[in-house]
Design a protein around this motif. Structure first.
Motif, PDB file in Angstrom:
ATOM      1  N   ARG A 156      64.029  90.108 -61.905  1.00 37.40           N
ATOM      2  CA  ARG A 156      65.313  90.080 -62.627  1.00 37.40           C
ATOM      3  C   ARG A 156      66.217  91.219 -62.155  1.00 37.40           C
ATOM      4  O   ARG A 156      67.422  91.043 -62.007  1.00 37.40           O
ATOM      5  CB  ARG A 156      65.078  90.189 -64.128  1.00 37.40           C
ATOM      6  N   ALA A 157      65.625  92.382 -61.942  1.00 33.84           N
ATOM      7  CA  ALA A 157      66.413  93.533 -61.481  1.00 33.84           C
ATOM      8  C   ALA A 157      66.989  93.272 -60.096  1.00 33.84           C
ATOM      9  O   ALA A 157      68.159  93.567 -59.835  1.00 33.84           O
ATOM     10  CB  ALA A 157      65.553  94.794 -61.471  1.00 33.84           C
ATOM     11  N   LEU A 158      66.179  92.710 -59.203  1.00 31.29           N
ATOM     12  CA  LEU A 158      66.669  92.404 -57.858  1.00 31.29           C
ATOM     13  C   LEU A 158      67.761  91.342 -57.923  1.00 31.29           C
ATOM     14  O   LEU A 158      68.809  91.473 -57.285  1.00 31.29           O
ATOM     15  CB  LEU A 158      65.518  91.952 -56.960  1.00 31.29           C
ATOM     16  N   ARG A 159      67.541  90.302 -58.706  1.00 33.16           N
ATOM     17  CA  ARG A 159      68.551  89.257 -58.865  1.00 33.16           C
ATOM     18  C   ARG A 159      69.863  89.846 -59.379  1.00 33.16           C
ATOM     19  O   ARG A 159      70.937  89.571 -58.843  1.00 33.16           O
ATOM     20  CB  ARG A 159      68.042  88.194 -59.837  1.00 33.16           C
ATOM     21  N   ASP A 160      69.777  90.692 -60.404  1.00 33.82           N
ATOM     22  CA  ASP A 160      70.987  91.279 -60.979  1.00 33.82           C
ATOM     23  C   ASP A 160      71.691  92.206 -59.995  1.00 33.82           C
ATOM     24  O   ASP A 160      72.923  92.255 -59.949  1.00 33.82           O
ATOM     25  CB  ASP A 160      70.649  92.025 -62.270  1.00 33.82           C
ATOM     26  N   SER A 161      70.912  92.940 -59.189  1.00 34.11           N
ATOM     27  CA  SER A 161      71.544  93.833 -58.213  1.00 34.11           C
ATOM     28  C   SER A 161      72.240  93.030 -57.118  1.00 34.11           C
ATOM     29  O   SER A 161      73.330  93.403 -56.668  1.00 34.11           O
ATOM     30  CB  SER A 161      70.533  94.819 -57.623  1.00 34.11           C
ATOM     31  N   LEU A 162      71.653  91.907 -56.707  1.00 38.25           N
ATOM     32  CA  LEU A 162      72.304  91.057 -55.706  1.00 38.25           C
ATOM     33  C   LEU A 162      73.577  90.420 -56.273  1.00 38.25           C
ATOM     34  O   LEU A 162      74.597  90.338 -55.584  1.00 38.25           O
ATOM     35  CB  LEU A 162      71.342  89.987 -55.199  1.00 38.25           C
ATOM     36  N   ARG A 163      73.524  89.987 -57.519  1.00 37.45           N
ATOM     37  CA  ARG A 163      74.726  89.426 -58.155  1.00 37.45           C
ATOM     38  C   ARG A 163      75.842  90.465 -58.206  1.00 37.45           C
ATOM     39  O   ARG A 163      76.997  90.162 -57.911  1.00 37.45           O
ATOM     40  CB  ARG A 163      74.406  88.965 -59.578  1.00 37.45           C
ATOM     41  N   LEU A 164      75.492  91.680 -58.602  1.00 39.65           N
ATOM     42  CA  LEU A 164      76.483  92.752 -58.700  1.00 39.65           C
ATOM     43  C   LEU A 164      77.079  93.071 -57.326  1.00 39.65           C
ATOM     44  O   LEU A 164      78.295  93.212 -57.192  1.00 39.65           O
ATOM     45  CB  LEU A 164      75.840  94.004 -59.308  1.00 39.65           C
ATOM     46  N   ALA A 165      76.226  93.142 -56.309  1.00 37.61           N
ATOM     47  CA  ALA A 165      76.708  93.423 -54.950  1.00 37.61           C
ATOM     48  C   ALA A 165      77.641  92.305 -54.474  1.00 37.61           C
ATOM     49  O   ALA A 165      78.689  92.572 -53.861  1.00 37.61           O
ATOM     50  CB  ALA A 165      75.527  93.576 -53.993  1.00 37.61           C
ATOM     51  N   TRP A 166      77.285  91.050 -54.743  1.00 39.05           N
ATOM     52  CA  TRP A 166      78.135  89.921 -54.355  1.00 39.05           C
ATOM     53  C   TRP A 166      79.482  89.993 -55.079  1.00 39.05           C
ATOM     54  O   TRP A 166      80.538  89.834 -54.468  1.00 39.05           O
ATOM     55  CB  TRP A 166      77.427  88.601 -54.664  1.00 39.05           C
ATOM     56  N   ASP A 167      79.428  90.242 -56.383  1.00 42.49           N
ATOM     57  CA  ASP A 167      80.660  90.315 -57.173  1.00 42.49           C
ATOM     58  C   ASP A 167      81.567  91.449 -56.710  1.00 42.49           C
ATOM     59  O   ASP A 167      82.790  91.349 -56.816  1.00 42.49           O
ATOM     60  CB  ASP A 167      80.338  90.483 -58.662  1.00 42.49           C
ATOM     61  N   LYS A 168      80.992  92.520 -56.202  1.00 41.49           N
ATOM     62  CA  LYS A 168      81.782  93.652 -55.718  1.00 41.49           C
ATOM     63  C   LYS A 168      82.267  93.437 -54.280  1.00 41.49           C
ATOM     64  O   LYS A 168      83.001  94.250 -53.742  1.00 41.49           O
ATOM     65  CB  LYS A 168      80.980  94.943 -55.819  1.00 41.49           C
ATOM     66  N   GLY A 169      81.821  92.341 -53.639  1.00 38.99           N
ATOM     67  CA  GLY A 169      82.318  91.998 -52.317  1.00 38.99           C
ATOM     68  C   GLY A 169      81.563  92.621 -51.152  1.00 38.99           C
ATOM     69  O   GLY A 169      82.035  92.559 -50.016  1.00 38.99           O
ATOM     70  N   TYR A 170      80.403  93.198 -51.396  1.00 42.73           N
ATOM     71  CA  TYR A 170      79.624  93.768 -50.299  1.00 42.73           C
ATOM     72  C   TYR A 170      79.057  92.643 -49.444  1.00 42.73           C
ATOM     73  O   TYR A 170      78.621  91.623 -49.957  1.00 42.73           O
ATOM     74  CB  TYR A 170      78.496  94.660 -50.833  1.00 42.73           C
TER      75      TYR A 170
END
Length: 139
Positions: free
Chosen positions: A36-50
């Protein structure tokens, strides 16, 4: 009731802080909590445009599950991670020692009294020091 926290940090190439998050979860299986932590970190990175992500994961079983086959039907979060990684960006994961992830542990401990998903835009001084130490591999 005992709660486990999902925690990750995102570092810039020059060891600078990009952002982090804390998410109080429902506990449970350590593999699922870390997924869940990895999924959430990937979502956050995608949303921030990285567009280029080098993920450091301190759960080697999770890295193997994401890179392997067969886990998707047992752990839905693995399926979500693979779907996120297949987007139009570069994502690589590597396993690290738990000791090399002090900043994430600090976030978890400091955020224990909060509930829900919280994005950390600026680290406090103590966290900033840990991010730098983790980045250069200092003890």
């Amino acid at each position: 009731m005992e709660a486990e926290l999902c925690k990750k940090k995102m570092k810039g190439r020059a060891w600078g802080w990009l952002c982090g998050f804390a998410n109080s979860g429902h506990g449970g299986n350590p593999l699922v909590v870390e997924a869940r932590a990895l999924r959430d970190s990937l979502r956050l990175a995608w949303d921030k445009g990285y567009k280029w992500i080098e993920g450091e994961v301190d759960n080697l079983e999770l890295v193997a599950a994401v890179e392997g086959e067969g886990w998707d039907s047992f752990v839905p979060e693995i399926r979500e991670i693979k779907s996120l990684m297949a987007r139009q960006w570069q994502v690589s994961l590597r396993g690290i020692n738990r000791e090399a992830n002090r900043a994430a542990d600090f976030i978890a401990k400091a955020s224990f009294t909060h509930t829900g998903f919280r994005v950390l835009l600026r680290p406090c001084y103590d966290l900033e020091v840990l991010v730098l130490r983790d980045a250069i591999g200092a003890c």
